[in-house]
Write a protein that holds these residues in place. Structure first.
Motif, PDB file in Angstrom:
ATOM      1  N   TRP A  59       0.834  -1.197   0.000  1.00 13.88           N
ATOM      2  CA  TRP A  59       0.000   0.000   0.000  1.00 13.88           C
ATOM      3  C   TRP A  59       0.868   1.247   0.000  1.00 13.88           C
ATOM      4  CZ3 TRP A  59       1.055  -2.914   4.243  1.00 13.88           C
ATOM      5  CH2 TRP A  59       1.393  -2.281   5.441  1.00 13.88           C
ATOM      6  N   SER A  67      -3.980  10.721   2.099  1.00 11.47           N
ATOM      7  CA  SER A  67      -4.707   9.639   1.436  1.00 11.47           C
ATOM      8  C   SER A  67      -3.916   8.341   1.519  1.00 11.47           C
ATOM      9  CB  SER A  67      -4.986   9.990  -0.025  1.00 11.47           C
ATOM     10  OG  SER A  67      -3.776  10.173  -0.743  1.00 11.47           O
ATOM     11  N   ARG A  69      -3.853   4.237  -0.111  1.00 10.70           N
ATOM     12  CA  ARG A  69      -4.349   3.395  -1.193  1.00 10.70           C
ATOM     13  C   ARG A  69      -3.758   1.993  -1.057  1.00 10.70           C
ATOM     14  NH1 ARG A  69      -2.964   5.061  -7.262  1.00 10.70           N
ATOM     15  NH2 ARG A  69      -3.878   7.020  -6.483  1.00 10.70           N
ATOM     16  N   THR A  70      -4.623   1.005  -0.907  1.00 15.77           N
ATOM     17  CA  THR A  70      -4.165  -0.380  -0.950  1.00 15.77           C
ATOM     18  C   THR A  70      -3.904  -0.746  -2.404  1.00 15.77           C
ATOM     19  OG1 THR A  70      -5.379  -1.027   1.044  1.00 15.77           O
ATOM     20  CG2 THR A  70      -4.775  -2.784  -0.491  1.00 15.77           C
ATOM     21  N   VAL A  71      -2.690  -1.205  -2.687  1.00 11.92           N
ATOM     22  CA  VAL A  71      -2.331  -1.614  -4.045  1.00 11.92           C
ATOM     23  C   VAL A  71      -2.688  -3.081  -4.253  1.00 11.92           C
ATOM     24  CG1 VAL A  71      -0.444  -1.814  -5.714  1.00 11.92           C
ATOM     25  CG2 VAL A  71      -0.484   0.092  -4.084  1.00 11.92           C
ATOM     26  N   TYR A  99      -5.676   0.143   6.274  1.00  9.83           N
ATOM     27  CA  TYR A  99      -6.918  -0.136   5.549  1.00  9.83           C
ATOM     28  C   TYR A  99      -8.120   0.426   6.303  1.00  9.83           C
ATOM     29  CZ  TYR A  99     -10.591  -2.866   3.224  1.00  9.83           C
ATOM     30  OH  TYR A  99     -11.719  -3.263   2.547  1.00  9.83           O
ATOM     31  N   GLN A 102      -8.199   4.012   5.622  1.00 12.51           N
ATOM     32  CA  GLN A 102      -8.578   4.236   4.228  1.00 12.51           C
ATOM     33  C   GLN A 102     -10.079   4.095   4.023  1.00 12.51           C
ATOM     34  OE1 GLN A 102      -6.790   1.388   1.550  1.00 12.51           O
ATOM     35  NE2 GLN A 102      -8.047   2.003  -0.183  1.00 12.51           N
ATOM     36  N   THR A 103     -10.685   3.111   4.685  1.00 12.65           N
ATOM     37  CA  THR A 103     -12.081   2.759   4.419  1.00 12.65           C
ATOM     38  C   THR A 103     -13.042   3.158   5.530  1.00 12.65           C
ATOM     39  OG1 THR A 103     -11.721   0.558   5.384  1.00 12.65           O
ATOM     40  CG2 THR A 103     -11.363   0.799   3.000  1.00 12.65           C
ATOM     41  N   THR A 132       0.428   0.653  -9.596  1.00 12.92           N
ATOM     42  CA  THR A 132      -0.592   1.638  -9.264  1.00 12.92           C
ATOM     43  C   THR A 132      -0.234   2.949  -9.940  1.00 12.92           C
ATOM     44  OG1 THR A 132      -1.871   2.633  -7.453  1.00 12.92           O
ATOM     45  CG2 THR A 132       0.512   2.451  -7.124  1.00 12.92           C
ATOM     46  N   VAL A 134      -0.338   7.081 -10.233  1.00 14.90           N
ATOM     47  CA  VAL A 134      -0.433   8.263  -9.370  1.00 14.90           C
ATOM     48  C   VAL A 134      -0.105   9.511 -10.180  1.00 14.90           C
ATOM     49  CG1 VAL A 134       0.197   6.931  -7.315  1.00 14.90           C
ATOM     50  CG2 VAL A 134       1.982   8.093  -8.638  1.00 14.90           C
ATOM     51  N   TRP A 140       5.210   9.713  -2.338  1.00 18.71           N
ATOM     52  CA  TRP A 140       4.482   8.680  -1.607  1.00 18.71           C
ATOM     53  C   TRP A 140       5.392   7.906  -0.670  1.00 18.71           C
ATOM     54  CZ3 TRP A 140      -0.771   8.225  -2.389  1.00 18.71           C
ATOM     55  CH2 TRP A 140      -1.283   8.948  -3.478  1.00 18.71           C
TER      56      TRP A 140
END
Length: 228
Positions: A59, A67, A69-71, A99, A102-103, A132, A134, A140
């Motif tokens: 991630w 932000s 982001r799970t990759v 996670y 994120q969620t 991913t 970006v 990142w």
């Protein structure tokens, strides 16, 4: 611009050159692929008590807008489908903590609420490549968590120790690698060990260093993170 990598016990600050303010809007219209290439050591995980490939998660986190982001995450952990065996909340606990942020959830994914199919991968046996996309020029932090069940040793034994029981058959806890990368073409970053989690309980904090870990340090033959 600076990137801050959370280590649980403190922070490591890594410099990262970003675009000038006047170029940010223009740069963010373009995108760059961040690629993760990972080779696994099959002999190491086959020598564990269960002989199964490790669970993994990759991630990224942006320190500017916070932000996450799970990759990717391997299927068993992402779908909470352990093939009729005990659910392993300690498999990838550090990823779970991100996670959840994120969620807006709590705890690991469940069968009723699994991780999205788009990021859920079959468990790799020898090699993993994930990508991913970006905004160009963005910076990142990235993380790679890996854990194979049943890799017991003297410091992380199968039998109860100090009143604790390894009810999940975890063995050596998950190991977390990480680094930072600026999204410009041909940028390359080499992941380093950030720390490990706990054998017995899921945790959102890392223990620095690799004390007591043996075969867990050999699970991944090589790792490369780069932009294209």
């Amino acid at each position: 611009m600076q990137l801050i990598v959370l280590l649980g016990l403190g922070f490591t600050v890594v410099s990262c050159r970003g675009p000038s303010v006047s170029r940010i809007s223009e740069a963010q219209k373009r995108t760059v692929d961040v690629v993760f290439e990972i080779d696994l050591n099959q002999e190491v995980y086959q020598a564990s008590s269960y002989g199964k490939p490790p669970q993994m998660a990759v991630w990224i986190a942006n320190p500017d807008d916070q932000s996450i982001r799970t990759v990717m995450v391997t299927y068993h952990a992402g779908a909470c489908d352990w093939g009729g065996q005990v659910e392993r909340a300690v498999a990838l606990p550090y990823w779970v903590s991100y996670y959840n942020r994120q969620t807006g959830t709590s705890g690991p994914p469940t069968k009723e609420h699994p991780a999205p199919d788009a990021v859920t991968y079959a468990t790799p046996k020898t090699h993993l490549t994930v990508v991913t996309r970006v905004p160009e020029g963005s910076c990142w932090n990235y993380f790679i968590e890996v854990n194979v069940s049943g890799d017991f040793n003297a410091d992380f034994p199968k039998q109860p120790k100090n009143g604790h029981t390894d009810r999940d058959g975890n063995g050596q806890p998950s190991l977390v690698y990480g680094g930072s990368i600026e999204a410009v073409r041909e940028a390359v970053s080499q992941p380093t060990v950030l720390g490990h989690t706990d054998q017995y309980e899921p945790t959102s904090k890392l223990t620095e260093g690799t004390g007591g870990l043996t075969t867990a340090l050999e699970l991944l033959k090589s790792m490369k993170v780069f932009c294209r």
